[in-house]
Design a protein around this motif. Sequence first.
Motif, PDB file in Angstrom:
ATOM      1  N   LEU A 153      46.588 209.199 -14.444  1.00  0.00           N
ATOM      2  CA  LEU A 153      47.608 208.339 -14.575  1.00  0.00           C
ATOM      3  C   LEU A 153      47.253 207.202 -13.452  1.00  0.00           C
ATOM      4  O   LEU A 153      47.593 206.041 -13.880  1.00  0.00           O
ATOM      5  N   ILE A 154      46.746 207.464 -12.341  1.00  0.00           N
ATOM      6  CA  ILE A 154      46.251 206.476 -11.519  1.00  0.00           C
ATOM      7  C   ILE A 154      45.037 205.553 -12.118  1.00  0.00           C
ATOM      8  O   ILE A 154      45.063 204.537 -12.075  1.00  0.00           O
ATOM      9  N   LEU A 155      44.098 206.285 -12.830  1.00  0.00           N
ATOM     10  CA  LEU A 155      43.235 205.477 -13.366  1.00  0.00           C
ATOM     11  C   LEU A 155      43.596 204.889 -14.551  1.00  0.00           C
ATOM     12  O   LEU A 155      42.958 203.888 -14.892  1.00  0.00           O
ATOM     13  N   GLU A 215      44.653 194.032 -18.151  1.00  0.00           N
ATOM     14  CA  GLU A 215      45.553 192.704 -18.028  1.00  0.00           C
ATOM     15  C   GLU A 215      44.617 191.429 -17.368  1.00  0.00           C
ATOM     16  O   GLU A 215      44.789 190.459 -17.910  1.00  0.00           O
ATOM     17  N   ASP A 216      43.735 192.042 -16.570  1.00  0.00           N
ATOM     18  CA  ASP A 216      42.834 191.016 -16.240  1.00  0.00           C
ATOM     19  C   ASP A 216      41.898 190.352 -17.477  1.00  0.00           C
ATOM     20  O   ASP A 216      41.578 189.234 -17.835  1.00  0.00           O
ATOM     21  N   GLN A 247      46.434 203.373 -14.623  1.00  0.00           N
ATOM     22  CA  GLN A 247      47.065 202.162 -13.740  1.00  0.00           C
ATOM     23  C   GLN A 247      45.906 201.107 -13.667  1.00  0.00           C
ATOM     24  O   GLN A 247      45.917 200.004 -13.886  1.00  0.00           O
ATOM     25  N   VAL A 248      44.763 201.660 -13.511  1.00  0.00           N
ATOM     26  CA  VAL A 248      43.533 200.682 -13.208  1.00  0.00           C
ATOM     27  C   VAL A 248      43.020 200.225 -14.241  1.00  0.00           C
ATOM     28  O   VAL A 248      42.796 199.237 -14.515  1.00  0.00           O
ATOM     29  N   ARG A 298      47.437 213.617 -12.694  1.00  0.00           N
ATOM     30  CA  ARG A 298      47.831 212.694 -11.795  1.00  0.00           C
ATOM     31  C   ARG A 298      46.507 211.566 -11.528  1.00  0.00           C
ATOM     32  O   ARG A 298      46.795 210.234 -11.370  1.00  0.00           O
ATOM     33  N   GLN A 299      45.302 212.150 -11.405  1.00  0.00           N
ATOM     34  CA  GLN A 299      44.262 211.497 -11.576  1.00  0.00           C
ATOM     35  C   GLN A 299      44.095 210.333 -12.648  1.00  0.00           C
ATOM     36  O   GLN A 299      43.789 209.245 -12.424  1.00  0.00           O
ATOM     37  N   LEU A 312      38.488 172.672 -28.183  1.00  0.00           N
ATOM     38  CA  LEU A 312      38.346 171.847 -29.505  1.00  0.00           C
ATOM     39  C   LEU A 312      39.183 170.773 -29.939  1.00  0.00           C
ATOM     40  O   LEU A 312      38.646 169.836 -30.659  1.00  0.00           O
ATOM     41  N   ASP A 359      41.085 176.249 -27.261  1.00  0.00           N
ATOM     42  CA  ASP A 359      41.798 175.366 -27.936  1.00  0.00           C
ATOM     43  C   ASP A 359      41.837 173.839 -27.272  1.00  0.00           C
ATOM     44  O   ASP A 359      41.824 172.888 -27.985  1.00  0.00           O
ATOM     45  N   ILE A 386      44.849 199.630 -16.748  1.00  0.00           N
ATOM     46  CA  ILE A 386      45.898 198.643 -17.338  1.00  0.00           C
ATOM     47  C   ILE A 386      45.683 197.308 -16.395  1.00  0.00           C
ATOM     48  O   ILE A 386      45.620 196.406 -17.064  1.00  0.00           O
ATOM     49  N   MET A 387      45.297 197.484 -15.192  1.00  0.00           N
ATOM     50  CA  MET A 387      45.058 196.224 -14.475  1.00  0.00           C
ATOM     51  C   MET A 387      43.816 195.735 -15.130  1.00  0.00           C
ATOM     52  O   MET A 387      43.634 194.337 -15.080  1.00  0.00           O
ATOM     53  N   GLU A 388      42.792 196.383 -15.105  1.00  0.00           N
ATOM     54  CA  GLU A 388      41.643 195.936 -15.837  1.00  0.00           C
ATOM     55  C   GLU A 388      41.805 195.051 -17.316  1.00  0.00           C
ATOM     56  O   GLU A 388      41.440 193.883 -17.572  1.00  0.00           O
TER      57      GLU A 388
END
Lengths: 642, 193
Positions: free
Chosen positions: B19-21, B30-31, B23-24, B16-17, B47, B44, B26-28
């Motif tokens: 999984l949440i991390l 994604e950023d 997700q964190v 669980r821990q 250039l 581009d 993933i967000m990072e």
Amino acid sequence: MSATVAGRLHGEIESHRPIRAHAGKISITGWCLNADSPEAPPVRLRTEAGILPLTARLARTDVPQFFPHCPAASHCGYVIEGTLPSGVYLAHFEAQFPNGSWQNFQTLSLVVDPAPFTAVLDEPIPTGILRDRVHVGGWALQPGETLTSLVLRYGHRELPCHFGLPRLDVPALFPGEPKASSAGFESVDPLVAGHGPVRVRGQLASGRIVVAPTTVTFSIATDENHGPELDLTAKRATLPDGKPVPAEPPARSSRPLNILFVIPGNLISNSALQVAALANELAAAGHDCVITAQRDPGTLAYHDAPRFRAKPFAEAVTNGAEFINRRGPDLIHAWTTRECVRLTSLELQRRYGGRLIVQLEDNEQEILAQTLQRPWAELAALPAPELATLITPDFSHPILSREFLAAADGITTIIDSLHRFVPEGKPRVTLWPAADPRYFFRRPTAEEFHRALQLDPATTILFYHGNTHASNAAEMRALYRAVLLLNQTGHATCLIRAGTDSVDFLGADSAEIKPHVIELGPIHTHRHLPPLMALADIFVQPGRADAFNDYRFPSKLPEFFALGRPVVLPRTNLGTSLRHGIDAYVLDEADADGIAHAVRELRRDRALYERLAQGATAFAAQHFSWRRSAEALAKFYADLTT
Amino acid sequence: MKSAPSETAETLHRVRQQLILAQVRIMELEDVRDGLTGTSENTDRLLAAAQRLADQKLDEAGHLAKVSAELQSQFEYLRHMQHVTNEALTLTRSQLETSDLNRTRLQQNAVALSEQITGLSEQIAKLDEQSARLNEQISRLTLELTESKTTATIRLERINQLDAEIRAIKATRSWRWTAWLRSIGRILGGRKS
């Protein structure tokens, strides 16, 4: 319309400009004629990497309109195609005169992108879904470079490959590329359980990582380590997103100010987040804002689209805040009276001028007393030399902080109760913190993710973000004990906790409590918290009225309220302004028993739960707004500077 | 082998821990992805902007090369003109030097002439004085001459009167009758001389 050379040669490059050749392939069209010659001249493209000759001649119907007496005009179109190594070149377009000499008629820049890493998976299938546990193979090539490793990635798997294997078909696709004949690869092992589209990932001798997609998906359901009970094709559970209500831009200030905030710590502390929010709003209204932080200026990277600039203390003192209009600060807003802030602010004011404002956000006396484990009265009575050895830059000096406040032009406080520390007659304003509306808004419950966590639907999830230190250790212990108490009394409760602990506040109870707590550690990017907070059913702020809590405003409270969940909190600081049962669940003391009781009641009484969820949202909308706080602050600044 | 319940719970807790991390994370990521996408697009754009600027500068360079060539030819022409001008200048200077000498000489001559003129003027003044005196003399002499002429005229008339008287005397018979006496007188007088 055209470039003319020596009055005889006319020409034009008609390819899209600026000219950029992808994957090394050049294709340029245009026209060129020699007004003295009945034939269109040969043209070529000359660069330092090589010469590309005329590829084809094109008929033109438009050019004769401009050169009606030139017979070459009707067939002066040209195409130049070829390949060049990647790089940035000066491209000289030249035409040949009848005497054989070449004359430049146009020079342009030419950017040639490198050929991409290309990979094809074609063994045993070139496209589609492969479900068999077999070896797979294909070819991969990065023209001009050497591969040093190659793997296939799909789903959660990574499959190493042998590479450099012979391929007879690839050289035809890459003429002149010496490594094309040995571009083959094959997986070291047969496929293992995993599901997903296949990417070929290579590392080059230069150290660069290259990735190429394929048209194949591997879908291997089981292997020695994965049974059929694990569905690898399942959709990934995600945290609920949502869209904030777009905000109107603020009204522009008629008198923009240079505002320099001086804050302790780094740029992701609670103080910094508040200052950043205010600075963003003030900057949006036209003020120029700079934040100078005690340490870690790189933490600015954790802010999303900041409208302010950040500097470390030393740089701000040495070079000034470097406002856009090259003037000094109109205002220096010292965030707290802590020594590091006090000394820096006074030095900045001495060097660059500006009105001095001081923000109070805590009972600094109580923090110092708790940290040093000595009564405040005793500390305040100590002789200066002894105090100097006790007061580090992170604390407020009992005497010097008072002088600092007395010297300030105005005082801002986070809560009204701090007014007792404001010198008599000193201009002051209270600014409640808020939550960043871009991320903190009412979010739906994360049911899908809740299921993925395999938590019983009846489990209550609490969420708390914040660090544990000496000042709040007892409260954090109360929260954790409440979680234990709830679980011990048959109410499954899980606390999701973000933040770090600088003190051991659980002691011997740790082993008993920890199974009910999911520790996430620090979440550096504050905007990543709201999706995680959406997992929560209830937010709890532990504590009770005391010399510490009465003078603070936990910055997480506006964020709790903004998420639209019931908030349980003690009747202190913000709690004194809330209506129990309408805005929040207000406890006289949010200790373990009180918290457990509140959670149980909220879980049992669905109507109360819904009412408090709505009440939280309504209270947040009415009372927490960085925009409004910034407007109040701007007015305060304006009054002080006129 | 079946896991002990506590071990399973611990594993589940850890999953669980994580999984949440995850997700964190993933967000990072994604950023990072969004940041890189933006960076790539910016790169581009930069250039393309740099290329456009380079092309503009190349155009300007081409134009400047043309201008430079024209200026070079103008420069050559001007250099030629400078040469010609220099020669003319040298000639003029030498003429000027000659002129200077002539001028000096002329000035000297002028001074000498001036002195001469002064001398002559003085002589003229003297001559004028002399002339005035002479004029006075002339006037006086003319007057005297006139008087003399008058006197002469009077005397001529007297001479003529006297001649007439002589001739009248000589025409007289007495004179003719006494001729002999006068011839003796002349002879005698001649002997005496």
